[in-house]
Design an enzyme around this catalytic site. Structure first.
Site, mmCIF file in Angstrom:
data_model
loop_
_atom_site.group_PDB
_atom_site.id
_atom_site.type_symbol
_atom_site.label_atom_id
_atom_site.label_comp_id
_atom_site.label_asym_id
_atom_site.label_seq_id
_atom_site.Cartn_x
_atom_site.Cartn_y
_atom_site.Cartn_z
ATOM 1 N N HIS A 30 8.346 -0.412 14.172
ATOM 2 C CA HIS A 30 8.394 -0.513 12.711
ATOM 3 C C HIS A 30 9.772 -0.074 12.254
ATOM 4 O O HIS A 30 10.354 0.855 12.809
ATOM 5 C CB HIS A 30 7.331 0.375 12.067
ATOM 6 C CG HIS A 30 6.993 -0.038 10.667
ATOM 7 N ND1 HIS A 30 5.960 -0.891 10.368
ATOM 8 C CD2 HIS A 30 7.564 0.265 9.474
ATOM 9 C CE1 HIS A 30 5.891 -1.080 9.060
ATOM 10 N NE2 HIS A 30 6.875 -0.390 8.494
ATOM 11 N N LYS A 75 0.118 3.447 8.798
ATOM 12 C CA LYS A 75 -0.226 2.101 9.295
ATOM 13 C C LYS A 75 -0.216 2.079 10.824
ATOM 14 O O LYS A 75 -1.081 1.489 11.456
ATOM 15 C CB LYS A 75 0.781 1.063 8.774
ATOM 16 C CG LYS A 75 0.717 0.854 7.271
ATOM 17 C CD LYS A 75 1.539 -0.349 6.849
ATOM 18 C CE LYS A 75 3.016 -0.082 6.672
ATOM 19 N NZ LYS A 75 3.433 0.615 5.472
ATOM 20 N N SER A 77 4.018 6.468 4.796
ATOM 21 C CA SER A 77 3.685 5.052 4.628
ATOM 22 C C SER A 77 3.732 4.331 5.979
ATOM 23 O O SER A 77 2.802 3.617 6.359
ATOM 24 C CB SER A 77 4.681 4.418 3.650
ATOM 25 O OG SER A 77 4.612 3.022 3.700
ATOM 26 N N ARG A 111 5.028 2.475 -5.380
ATOM 27 C CA ARG A 111 6.392 2.988 -5.144
ATOM 28 C C ARG A 111 7.410 1.892 -5.429
ATOM 29 O O ARG A 111 8.483 2.145 -5.964
ATOM 30 C CB ARG A 111 6.532 3.469 -3.697
ATOM 31 C CG ARG A 111 5.840 4.805 -3.454
ATOM 32 C CD ARG A 111 5.742 5.102 -1.972
ATOM 33 N NE ARG A 111 7.023 5.120 -1.319
ATOM 34 C CZ ARG A 111 7.247 4.664 -0.072
ATOM 35 N NH1 ARG A 111 6.282 4.139 0.635
ATOM 36 N NH2 ARG A 111 8.450 4.729 0.444
ATOM 37 N N ASP A 127 -2.214 3.196 1.637
ATOM 38 C CA ASP A 127 -0.825 2.714 1.685
ATOM 39 C C ASP A 127 -0.684 1.427 0.880
ATOM 40 O O ASP A 127 0.350 1.194 0.249
ATOM 41 C CB ASP A 127 -0.363 2.487 3.132
ATOM 42 C CG ASP A 127 1.114 2.090 3.180
ATOM 43 O OD1 ASP A 127 1.945 2.870 2.668
ATOM 44 O OD2 ASP A 127 1.439 0.999 3.681
HETATM 45 N N1 URA Z 1 8.255 0.401 5.518
HETATM 46 C C1 URA Z 1 7.036 0.886 5.139
HETATM 47 O O1 URA Z 1 6.000 0.444 5.644
HETATM 48 N N2 URA Z 1 6.999 1.851 4.220
HETATM 49 C C2 URA Z 1 8.107 2.390 3.654
HETATM 50 O O2 URA Z 1 8.004 3.272 2.844
HETATM 51 C C3 URA Z 1 9.381 1.878 4.066
HETATM 52 C C4 URA Z 1 9.414 0.875 5.003
#
Ligand code: URA
Length: 474
Positions: free
Chosen positions: A97, A202, A198, A183, A176
């Site tokens: 990620h 996930k 965040s 956000r 999220d």
């Molecule tokens: N990617 C995400 O899933 N969340 C964030 O806050 C920033 C990048």
């Protein structure tokens, strides 16, 4: 009598009120795990009004979150819905990620590469956030591609293809889903604690065995300053490891868009070229970074004894067409029409096109990549309001890289917009974002600055002075 802001004691089950949590964070206090759980449950179940969630997010952005709050927020968000159990897949589950960048499309390469090397990649991704594009918005440029799958469908795609890229849903990390979109609309993206919670909520909900993080630094990153990005990398590695997931973070350069395309469909097209074994010079950084991230995934997933050996396997999967095969199989399994990749230019139908030419002769000395990201969003590739559709065909293809020498009048970028009226603003943003110099630029920063392992992350966070200095910076 106890003050409102006194720390709660174990067993203290006094009722919690959201207004108290907003005021506490506004005044610089720290929330305990029960208070954070209350907030997250309220977000997931819509029992806290959106304006109060927004007020708390802004207070958290301004005041910062300490390491305990960040850990509690991450776990509460992970547990806000169902969790995926990858143990039935019969393969190690690994993922990657990124903290977000411009033209950052490595997911479309690393997921199929790792799957082609025998791993399972259950990837829960996000939509466009702030000035950055979203993996899901890009995938939805493929007609029919479904990002919202049930857990049973997710498992079935993973069993058949090795990789599946899906969204948060009302049942999967719902907190999220709500907080991410909020956000984006309230200017509260650039916070280390909120980014950490965040991303990791996930990733931990996907039950991964191992995780590779791409933490961006430079002019297009949410945390531009190197020391802030280092803190975020250390924080995420330590938080994920404490939750039982083997994790490394690569701190990488976002001082210019990654590769040449930034948009939705045009980013997929750039990736398909690489998956087909072609690599134009302007995509070389994308290829290098994708292979480095995949190398760590393959190593941590147990398929290679070292990241170097993982790199060899990743490169082979990219050049022998096996990663391309996985990508097409996944798209097909999620309802996407793979025939659009037969002739990508024929499918590309932007509402308006304009070539921006160099307005002076010289070397490209600097790019404000965040401004370039906003330029991309304003072509129609991003959204102004939550839930709005994005234009699959909008975006910008950059023809020159940082450090390049260009002559006045030479094409710098091609803008693809939804309507002719959406050309002027991105073109103006682009002109303000690029600075020329008559002299060659100093050596470009490396693509990969450093790698944070668990040991390195813990040593970094052990240095209290650093945590204090950067915990609430943007
Ligand atoms: N990617 C995400 O899933 N969340 C964030 O806050 C920033 C990048």
């Amino acid at each position: 009598m106890k003050s409102k802001d006194a720390p709660r004691q174990p067993g203290d089950e006094a009722p919690i009120h959201i207004i108290d949590l907003i005021r506490k964070k506004r005044d610089g206090g720290a929330l305990d795990a029960r208070e954070i759980e209350f907030l997250v449950t309220g977000a997931a179940h819509s029992s806290i009004p959106v304006e109060q969630l927004a007020a708390w997010l802004m207070a958290a952005w301004l005041r910062g979150l300490n390491v305990d709050e960040i850990r509690a927020l991450t776990l509460a968000m992970r547990d806000s819905g169902e969790r995926f159990d990858p143990s039935r897949l019969g393969r190690s589950a690994v993922d990657k990620h990124s903290t977000g960048g411009v033209g950052d499309k490595t997911s479309f390469l690393v997921a199929p590469i790792a799957a082609a090397c025998g791993l399972a990649v259950p990837m829960i991704s996000g939509r466009a956030l702030g000035h950055t594009g979203g993996t899901l918005d890009k995938l939805e440029a493929i007609p029919g591609y479904r990002t919202s799958l049930s857990l049973t469908e997710f498992e079935s795609v993973l069993k058949n293809c090795g990789a599946s890229i899906v969204s948060q849903t009302p049942s999967l990390v719902p907190a999220d889903r709500v907080l991410y979109a909020l956000r984006d609309r309230t200017g509260t993206v650039e916070s280390p604690g909120l980014i950490c919670a965040s991303i990791l909520s996930k990733k931990l909900a996907a039950g991964l065995d191992a995780l590779v993080l791409d933490v961006k630094t430079g002019s297009g990153a949410f945390l531009r300053k190197r020391e802030d990005a280092e803190y975020l990398a250390a924080l995420m590695v330590a938080t994920a490891e404490a939750a039982g997931t083997q994790t490394v973070a690569l701190l990488t350069d976002m001082g210019q868009p990654l590769g040449s395309a930034a948009g939705n469909w045009i980013e997929l097209v750039e990736c398909i070229e690489l998956l087909r074994g072609n690599c134009p010079a302007e995509s070389e950084d994308l290829r290098q970074l994708s292979l480095a991230l995949a190398a760590w995934m393959i190593h941590l997933g147990g398929k290679a004894a070292s990241p170097e050996a993982g790199y060899q396997l990743a490169e082979a999967a990219l050049t022998d067409g096996s990663a391309l095969g996985v990508f097409f199989k996944m798209v097909d399994a999620q309802g996407g029409d793979v025939s659009v990749f037969d002739d990508p230019p024929a499918f590309h139908k932007p509402g308006a096109t304009e070539v921006v030419k160099a307005w002076e002769t010289g070397y490209i000395a600097e790019m404000d990549t965040t401004a370039l990201g906003w330029a991309v969003q304003r072509t129609g590739a991003g959204r102004e309001k939550a839930g709005e559709p994005v234009d699959a065909h909008a975006g910008i293809v950059f023809h020159a890289r940082r450090g390049a020498y260009v002559e006045q009048g030479q094409p710098l970028a091609t803008l693809y917009a939804t309507t002719p009226a959406q050309i002027a603003e991105p073109a103006a943003l682009l002109k303000r974002a690029i600075r020329f110099s008559p002299r060659p630029a100093q050596a470009a920063p490396p693509l990969i600055h450093q790698v944070f392992t668990r040991e390195k992350a813990e040593a970094y966070l052990g240095d209290a002075a650093k945590v204090k200095k950067t915990a609430s910076s943007s």
